[in-house]
Structures are given as C-alpha cells and as structure tokens.
Design a protein around this motif. Structure first.
Motif, PDB file in Angstrom:
ATOM      1  N   PRO A 144      43.875  41.305  32.606  1.00 61.38           N
ATOM      2  CA  PRO A 144      42.071  41.941  33.813  1.00 61.38           C
ATOM      3  C   PRO A 144      41.713  40.967  33.880  1.00 61.38           C
ATOM      4  O   PRO A 144      40.532  40.569  34.394  1.00 61.38           O
ATOM      5  CB  PRO A 144      42.348  42.933  32.880  1.00 61.38           C
ATOM      6  N   SER A 145      41.295  40.011  32.648  1.00 64.30           N
ATOM      7  CA  SER A 145      40.320  39.177  32.760  1.00 64.30           C
ATOM      8  C   SER A 145      40.634  37.738  33.878  1.00 64.30           C
ATOM      9  O   SER A 145      40.209  37.670  34.574  1.00 64.30           O
ATOM     10  CB  SER A 145      40.097  38.030  31.596  1.00 64.30           C
ATOM     11  N   ARG A 159      36.686  31.859  30.153  1.00 67.33           N
ATOM     12  CA  ARG A 159      37.095  33.516  29.999  1.00 67.33           C
ATOM     13  C   ARG A 159      36.555  34.013  28.558  1.00 67.33           C
ATOM     14  O   ARG A 159      35.569  35.400  28.388  1.00 67.33           O
ATOM     15  CB  ARG A 159      38.099  33.970  30.059  1.00 67.33           C
ATOM     16  N   GLN A 163      33.823  37.341  27.554  1.00 74.76           N
ATOM     17  CA  GLN A 163      34.361  38.046  26.916  1.00 74.76           C
ATOM     18  C   GLN A 163      33.748  39.142  25.345  1.00 74.76           C
ATOM     19  O   GLN A 163      33.392  39.328  25.270  1.00 74.76           O
ATOM     20  CB  GLN A 163      35.348  37.567  26.887  1.00 74.76           C
ATOM     21  N   HIS A 237      37.413  44.208  33.242  1.00 75.56           N
ATOM     22  CA  HIS A 237      38.122  43.663  32.297  1.00 75.56           C
ATOM     23  C   HIS A 237      38.229  44.559  30.788  1.00 75.56           C
ATOM     24  O   HIS A 237      39.012  44.709  30.287  1.00 75.56           O
ATOM     25  CB  HIS A 237      37.962  42.618  32.122  1.00 75.56           C
ATOM     26  N   ALA A 241      41.817  46.318  30.063  1.00 71.71           N
ATOM     27  CA  ALA A 241      42.141  45.558  28.543  1.00 71.71           C
ATOM     28  C   ALA A 241      42.633  46.691  27.478  1.00 71.71           C
ATOM     29  O   ALA A 241      43.991  47.152  27.113  1.00 71.71           O
ATOM     30  CB  ALA A 241      41.513  45.254  28.331  1.00 71.71           C
ATOM     31  N   GLU A 355      47.228  47.173  38.194  1.00 72.74           N
ATOM     32  CA  GLU A 355      47.789  46.422  36.305  1.00 72.74           C
ATOM     33  C   GLU A 355      48.558  47.005  35.778  1.00 72.74           C
ATOM     34  O   GLU A 355      49.425  46.745  35.265  1.00 72.74           O
ATOM     35  CB  GLU A 355      46.341  45.617  36.075  1.00 72.74           C
TER      36      GLU A 355
END
Length: 401
Positions: A144-145, A159, A163, A237, A241, A355
């Motif tokens: 998802p990132s 990222r 994150q 994300h 995730a 996804e």
C-alpha cells in the motif's frame, strides 16, 4: 452506571472485538461509557443502529474519528480545513466531489494490473531471502505504500519518513512532544510537495486536484491540499497494511478457510469482504458529536452529547451475521461496515479491496508452505493505535529443493 470504554481485545483471541460489545448489543438502551478523552459517550453497538446513525445529519464528524480514545483530547477545537474526515455538510461535499473522480471504480480498475505486479514483485523479493522474514515490513507495508506514493506523487524513496511519522500519529496514548513533532514534520513535507506540484503539474492526484479546483472556480487552498495529502497518505497505507498482515495471520490460524481459498481463487473477492467484517481493523469505532436531540431504542440522546459508532461490534451483530465470531469465507459479508457508512464512508475503499484481492489471489498460490516462524502466542499486537494490527509477523516457508 457509567463504565469505562472498552479498548482491549480479549486475551488469547486477537481477532475478536472487546467482549463488552456482545452485552451492549443485547441492551435496549445504548451503553454510556467514560472515555479516555475525559467525556461520557453512548456506544452504538448494533448493526442497524450504526448504519442509521452514520447517515444522520444530526451527527457531526468535526472531531477526529477516534478522539474518544485520546487522553485529554481537545474536543472544543474546530474541524481542520480540508479534512474530509472532520468537515460536514457543504464543505464535505465539495471535498468529496473533487476526490470522487480519483477514486472512481473505472480509474482504480485500470490500476489493477500494476498493483498485481507490485504484489508479485514483493513476493519475489521475499523468496530471495532464506527466511524467516517479517511479513509486515517485507510485504504488508510496502504494497500500500507503493500504491499511495504513486497515487499522490510522493517519491517512494521518502517512504521511511512518512511511515515513521504516520505510525506516531495513529497512536492513541496522548498527544506528546514526539507526536507534535511528527505532525509538524509530515505537514512540512506535504507543504513542499504541494508547492512543487503547484509550480509544475505532474500526473498524480494532488496535481489533478489543483487543476480541478481551478477549472471549477473553487481552487483548494494550500492548507486544504496539505490536509488532504496528509490524510490520504496516512489512511492510504496504515489500514491496508494492517489488513494484509492480520488477514494473513487469520488465514494461517484457520487452515480450513485457507484451503477453501486456495482451492478456488474465484472466492477471493467474497473472502476479502468476510476478512474485512471479521477483523474490523478500525477497532475503536467512529466518534460523533450530536447536534440535535435524537432517539436510540429507549433512550433520548441530547444535543451536545457524544456517540461512538462501534464498527467492530456492528460487524459481529448476530442478527445480521449468524455465528459472527467464526471466519467463514463463504459468508455473504459485503454489507459489513468496516469502511464506515453514510456520507463519510471511506472514499478509498475500492482501492483497498483491489489491493487485498490481488494479495490473496497471489500470496498463498506463490508460497503454498507459508507459515508462522514463531508460536502464535508470541506475536505482539498494536492495541494503542487507531488501526489495529501487529508490530511484526515472522513467517517462513519450505525452500524448493
């Protein structure tokens, strides 16, 4: 009697919501609880009530969706300009309308082959390692990132920055200096990104939002664009995730359901809906402010009161989902409320579905011997965050001879 708001999942059963919800659903009147934010709130726990109230215009979302679990949250503050999660009425419709094109089904379906390739690439990268590996860091988080970076026009090389900061911002154990610093740094990063796109448009969501607003004669301000960017970056994300990792664990713990999925890949879309229902990773529910009196069951809720729409409880309502505490991939679960309901229903839900569908079409097919590398009881969970998940998921597999 006012109880404390349940924030813990039951010991030994990480997939189930707090056990208090089952009792709440049996009561005619909504339970009144004392929240970590320091205020009383009514818990709306039944499926029908949750859906009815989340589309009721007498409920305001001006508070962050889960402020009730943040100690000493500022509940008197105004909604943040550009926050699709907090604004109501015409302001919300304007933002939603501008974003709707970006999340239209046709546009997202066009991304499916590219998302499938991302999943395949991450599996190949995992298989290059001898194992065990952390599925969260090596697989669940990167997918998802990569998608949200591409969508927003954020360099994937950045990222680690977002994150780390977003992980701090979804914590619910108080607004600390570290939280403020993470917020300031992420906002500064998105400000720079937006300014660059205002100067030179590229093929990404933020650039198209800038152009769309100008074409409509209602351009988004810098503050609005930054808030949209931060919101989508975090939401885009964190939830997916954690769903990937937690769903993988749930399937490994339910080998009969995993076997069903592997035997018939056509069941993947329905299986994803059941996993969304069963896991409900937005586990604290949605916080709402009552702006006019309303009635729920035998209770009148007054203007100025607070409500919590308990999504995880609604998704385990036995009157809607028989035997709700069982993972059943053949269940018709598409009516779940894991993405919320009403005008504030998650705008990116179809992207999340794609996804998840691509992950569970491929992961166990490519790695049929995937299994836990540690005892199930040793896995650590993130219970103090807005999105439920795991800190790590060590897995291994048999290497072909």
């Amino acid at each position: 009697m006012t109880e404390s708001f349940p924030v813990r999942r039951p010991s030994g059963c990480p997939f189930d919501p707090a056990p208090e919800y089952a009792a709440y659903r049996r009561s005619e009147a909504p339970a009144k609880v004392f929240t970590p934010a320091g205020v009383d709130a009514y818990v709306i726990s039944r499926y029908d009530d949750v859906r009815t109230l989340l589309r009721d215009s007498r409920l305001s979302s001006r508070l962050a969706p889960s402020d009730h679990v943040v100690p000493d949250a500022d509940l008197d503050r105004e909604a943040e300009s550009g926050s699709i999660l907090q604004v109501d009425g015409a302001a919300h419709k304007r933002l939603r309308r501008m974003l709707a094109t970006e999340f239209a089904a046709k546009r997202l379906e066009a991304m499916r082959p590219w998302i499938a390739q991302i999943v395949d690439d991450r599996i190949v990268d995992m298989l290059k390692k001898s194992g065990p590996v952390d599925l969260v860091q090596e697989f669940a988080l990167p997918i998802p990132s990569l998608v949200i970076c591409e969508l927003l026009g954020v360099p994937y090389a950045d990222r680690d920055e977002f994150q780390e900061r977003s992980a701090q911002l979804v914590r619910v154990d108080g607004w600390t200096e570290e939280t403020q610093r993470a917020s300031d740094e992420l906002n500064q990063y998105i400000v720079g990104l937006v300014l660059a796109k205002q100067a030179e448009r590229t093929d990404d969501l933020l650039s198209r939002l800038i152009t769309r607003g100008e074409d409509l004669g209602t351009p988004l301000t810098l503050e609005e664009l930054v808030t949209v960017g931060v919101t989508l970056l975090i939401a885009g994300h964190e939830t997916t995730a954690n769903m990937i990792a937690l769903s993988t664990l749930a399937l490994l713990r339910n080998p009969d359901q995993l076997a069903l999925l592997r035997s018939d890949p056509s069941k993947v879309p329905g299986a994803v809906e059941e996993l969304l229902r069963y896991l409900s990773v937005v586990h604290f529910g949605l916080f709402r402010h009552v702006t006019d009196d309303l009635t729920i069951g035998s209770s009148t809720i007054r203007s100025g009161d607070y409500l919590i729409a308990a999504l995880s409880s609604a998704n385990r309502d036995e009157t809607v989902f028989p035997d709700p505490d069982r993972l059943d991939l053949e269940r018709q679960a598409a009516a779940h409320v894991a993405f919320g309901f009403g005008p504030h229903q998650c705008i990116g839900q179809q992207l999340a579905r794609i996804e998840l569908q691509e992950v569970f079409t491929r992961l166990f097919a490519r790695i049929p011997t995937l299994r836990l590398a540690v005892p199930f009881e040793e896995i650590d969970y993130r219970e103090n965050t807005l999105v439920y998940g795991m800190t790590a998921l060590p897995v291994t597999w048999d290497t072909p001879i």
